[in-house]
Design an enzyme around this catalytic site. Structure first.
Site, mmCIF file in Angstrom:
data_model
loop_
_atom_site.group_PDB
_atom_site.id
_atom_site.type_symbol
_atom_site.label_atom_id
_atom_site.label_comp_id
_atom_site.label_asym_id
_atom_site.label_seq_id
_atom_site.Cartn_x
_atom_site.Cartn_y
_atom_site.Cartn_z
ATOM 1 N N ARG A 1 0.857 -1.191 0.000
ATOM 2 C CA ARG A 1 0.000 0.000 0.000
ATOM 3 C C ARG A 1 0.890 1.237 0.000
ATOM 4 O O ARG A 1 1.615 1.498 0.968
ATOM 5 C CB ARG A 1 -0.914 -0.022 1.232
ATOM 6 N N GLU B 1 -3.610 -0.493 8.092
ATOM 7 C CA GLU B 1 -2.444 -0.150 8.905
ATOM 8 C C GLU B 1 -2.615 -0.746 10.291
ATOM 9 O O GLU B 1 -3.710 -0.698 10.863
ATOM 10 C CB GLU B 1 -2.289 1.373 9.116
ATOM 11 N N GLU C 1 -7.389 8.119 6.658
ATOM 12 C CA GLU C 1 -7.677 8.716 7.961
ATOM 13 C C GLU C 1 -8.160 10.166 7.890
ATOM 14 O O GLU C 1 -7.464 11.088 8.353
ATOM 15 C CB GLU C 1 -6.440 8.632 8.859
ATOM 16 N N HIS D 1 -2.868 10.804 1.273
ATOM 17 C CA HIS D 1 -2.311 10.534 2.603
ATOM 18 C C HIS D 1 -1.708 11.853 3.110
ATOM 19 O O HIS D 1 -0.511 11.959 3.344
ATOM 20 C CB HIS D 1 -1.285 9.394 2.546
ATOM 21 N N ASN E 1 -7.536 1.375 9.894
ATOM 22 C CA ASN E 1 -6.250 1.486 10.577
ATOM 23 C C ASN E 1 -6.524 1.381 12.065
ATOM 24 O O ASN E 1 -7.351 2.123 12.599
ATOM 25 C CB ASN E 1 -5.581 2.838 10.294
ATOM 26 N N TYR F 1 -4.715 1.124 15.938
ATOM 27 C CA TYR F 1 -3.504 1.210 16.755
ATOM 28 C C TYR F 1 -3.750 0.993 18.244
ATOM 29 O O TYR F 1 -2.917 0.423 18.929
ATOM 30 C CB TYR F 1 -2.826 2.580 16.556
HETATM 31 C C1 FCB Z 1 -1.363 6.723 11.053
HETATM 32 C C2 FCB Z 1 -0.921 7.295 9.726
HETATM 33 C C3 FCB Z 1 0.432 6.815 9.274
HETATM 34 C C4 FCB Z 1 1.396 6.681 10.417
HETATM 35 C C5 FCB Z 1 0.800 5.881 11.535
HETATM 36 C C6 FCB Z 1 1.715 5.649 12.697
HETATM 37 O O1 FCB Z 1 -2.224 7.611 11.686
HETATM 38 O O2 FCB Z 1 -1.860 6.990 8.730
HETATM 39 O O3 FCB Z 1 0.892 7.686 8.268
HETATM 40 O O4 FCB Z 1 1.822 7.918 10.818
HETATM 41 O O5 FCB Z 1 -0.361 6.506 11.993
#
Ligand code: FCB
Length: 477
Positions: free
Chosen positions: A92, A382, A181, A136, A309, A311
């Site tokens: 990607r 992500e 995002e 992005h 995405n 985290y």
């Molecule tokens: C996300 C972003 C990516 C990177 C990660 C850690 O929010 O999409 O570009 O910075 O976090």
């Protein structure tokens, strides 16, 4: 609370068992243009909002810029070779809008389009499928100067850019992600101002969110018109959100943050409406007068897939009278109308970003999207972690990052087992890179980058991921 899940419902995952993924599962890694390319003055590229922002003193840690980054613009052939060695099935990447339309409008810049054509060809020759993100975060500065995302015309500009980029790459690229995002673009870019363009106006942030989604809908239609069988989706950064306690106040805080982080995008894109509770929460900030008839229909143009995405989890609590909340990521102002909500830390292990590690939250997020929204294929576009890496005798043994990937892949497997149509996973990130306002101080890569020499050194997590791809799953421990 119907729309977020309490901590009690988190399932314990099977530990140590092997986990095989469905046939055809897409194993990939992700990057983004400004974070890796460098060569900011080459090939006719003009400035993006991130060039301006990063060159403005005080905006980015240590004044780091993306001027050189990983020099991927010149080293892409070697980088693709590295991807092939890891066995990646998909990659990607994002296209830098200012390489394609340096002035933000008009015909495509040939040198810019040619770079991405060469990159796509190189990937295909190595059996790696290119997945292209169109936006992005690197808005051409010329468009910001004309008003940026709070300005409705930017949505039309974006659709035009999407159309001409697709016209140049559509014969090579099947999977298109319109936006990465939009929460960050809107609420960090125009709300708290910790991202480019660094404006701090809550009303503008909400307008930006709408015009980003409108741009997504228009771009989806433009690509589909050119090629009806193109796979088009959007990538949202979704969070598991839970209240600190079962009190009504904490439940309301969780509803608000779930609304502003997740549902403000999920509902328009997947249901064609704004969530009424979020509209009410925003009343002091905006009356949504910028939303025109027909916009939500455009925004909810059916997609082929949703990119997620993931985290971390947000754990939140009710405001306390007279107590200013700890700033969320340096400023509360990215939560318009809900600035007083408190973000709580639980003392669980965190990454180098200080983000709590919460793999069950990924299962929960996938199950929630599957349960609450119309069924469509899902991809993790992500997922990953920053840790402090040490290069010792030419090796980086990143056990923490490897553990993070493993736990989150188990979470994906659990979700699939419960019926979630998760079709692929893209690790963030292939390479250590420019982590936005944190500059080069945070390393997310599976491959270590020595920025002085531009040497690439696969970390232990890269070797481990190659093995996961080879066996289409996780080995028993
Ligand atoms: C996300 C972003 C990516 C990177 C990660 C850690 O929010 O999409 O570009 O910075 O976090």
């Amino acid at each position: 609370m119907s729309n977020s899940t309490s901590p009690q419902s988190i399932q314990l995952l099977e530990e140590g068992e092997g986990a095989t993924f469905p046939p055809g599962f897409v194993w990939g890694a992700a990057t983004a243009a400004y974070q890796i390319e460098g060569a900011v003055h080459e090939g006719g590229r003009s400035a993006s909002i991130w060039d301006t922002f990063s060159h403005t003193p005080g905006r980015v840690l240590h004044g780091h810029t993306g001027d050189v980054a990983c020099d991927h613009y010149h080293r892409y052939r070697d980088d693709v070779k590295l991807m092939a060695e890891l066995g990646l099935k998909a990659y990607r990447l994002s296209v830098a809008w200012p390489r394609i339309q340096p002035d933000g409008h008009g015909p495509g810049n040939q040198a810019g389009l040619d770079f991405y054509r060469r990159l796509a060809d190189e990937l295909l020759e190595h059996g790696i499928e290119p997945w292209v993100t169109l936006y992005h975060w690197d808005l051409p500065q010329a468009i910001e100067d004309a008003g940026g995302w709070p300005n409705r015309d930017t949505a039309a500009r974006f659709a035009e850019y999407a159309e001409l980029t697709h016209a140049a790459l559509g014969d090579r690229v099947q999977h298109w992600i319109t936006l990465n995002e939009p929460w960050c673009s809107a609420f960090l870019g125009y709300g708290s101002g910790v991202h480019a363009p660094g404006r701090t106006n809550p009303g503008e942030a909400v307008r930006a969110a709408h015009h980003l989604m409108l741009g997504h809908g228009l771009a989806t239609r433009a690509i589909r018109a050119a090629r009806p069988d193109a796979e088009v989706g959007i990538t949202l950064n979704l969070y598991a959100v839970s209240p600190q306690t079962s009190s009504d106040g904490d439940a309301d805080a969780a509803r608000r943050i779930d609304g502003l982080a997740n549902r403000i995008f999920l509902d328009p894109v997947l249901r064609g409406s704004y969530p009424s509770d979020v509209v009410a929460d925003l009343a002091a900030v905006t009356d949504l007068g910028h939303v025109r008839d027909g916009d939500l229909e455009t925004i909810s143009t059916p997609m082929s897939f949703l990119g997620i995405n993931y985290y971390s989890r947000h754990v939140v609590a009710a405001p306390v009278e007279g107590v200013e909340p700890e700033p969320y990521w340096r400023a509360q102002s990215c939560w318009p109308g809900s600035e007083q909500v408190r973000f709580v830390t639980r003392g669980v292990p965190v990454t180098d970003m200080n983000w709590e590690i919460d793999a069950p939250g990924l299962t929960e997020t996938l199950q929630r999207v599957h349960r609450d929204y119309p069924e469509l294929p899902l991809y993790i576009t992500e997922n990953g972690s920053a840790f402090v890496d040490e290069l010792v005798d030419g090796r980086v043994d990143d056990a923490d990052r490897l553990g993070y990937f493993e736990a989150h892949l188990r979470a994906c497997h659990t979700a699939i087992g419960s019926g979630v149509p998760l079709r692929g996973y893209f690790a963030w990130s292939l390479l250590d890179n420019y982590e936005w306002a944190w500059g080069y101080t945070k390393r997310f890569g599976m491959v270590y980058v020595d920025y002085e020499s531009q040497r690439r050194i696969p970390k232990s997590s890269a070797r481990w991921y190659a093995d996961v791809i080879r066996r289409n799953g996780l080995a028993a421990q």
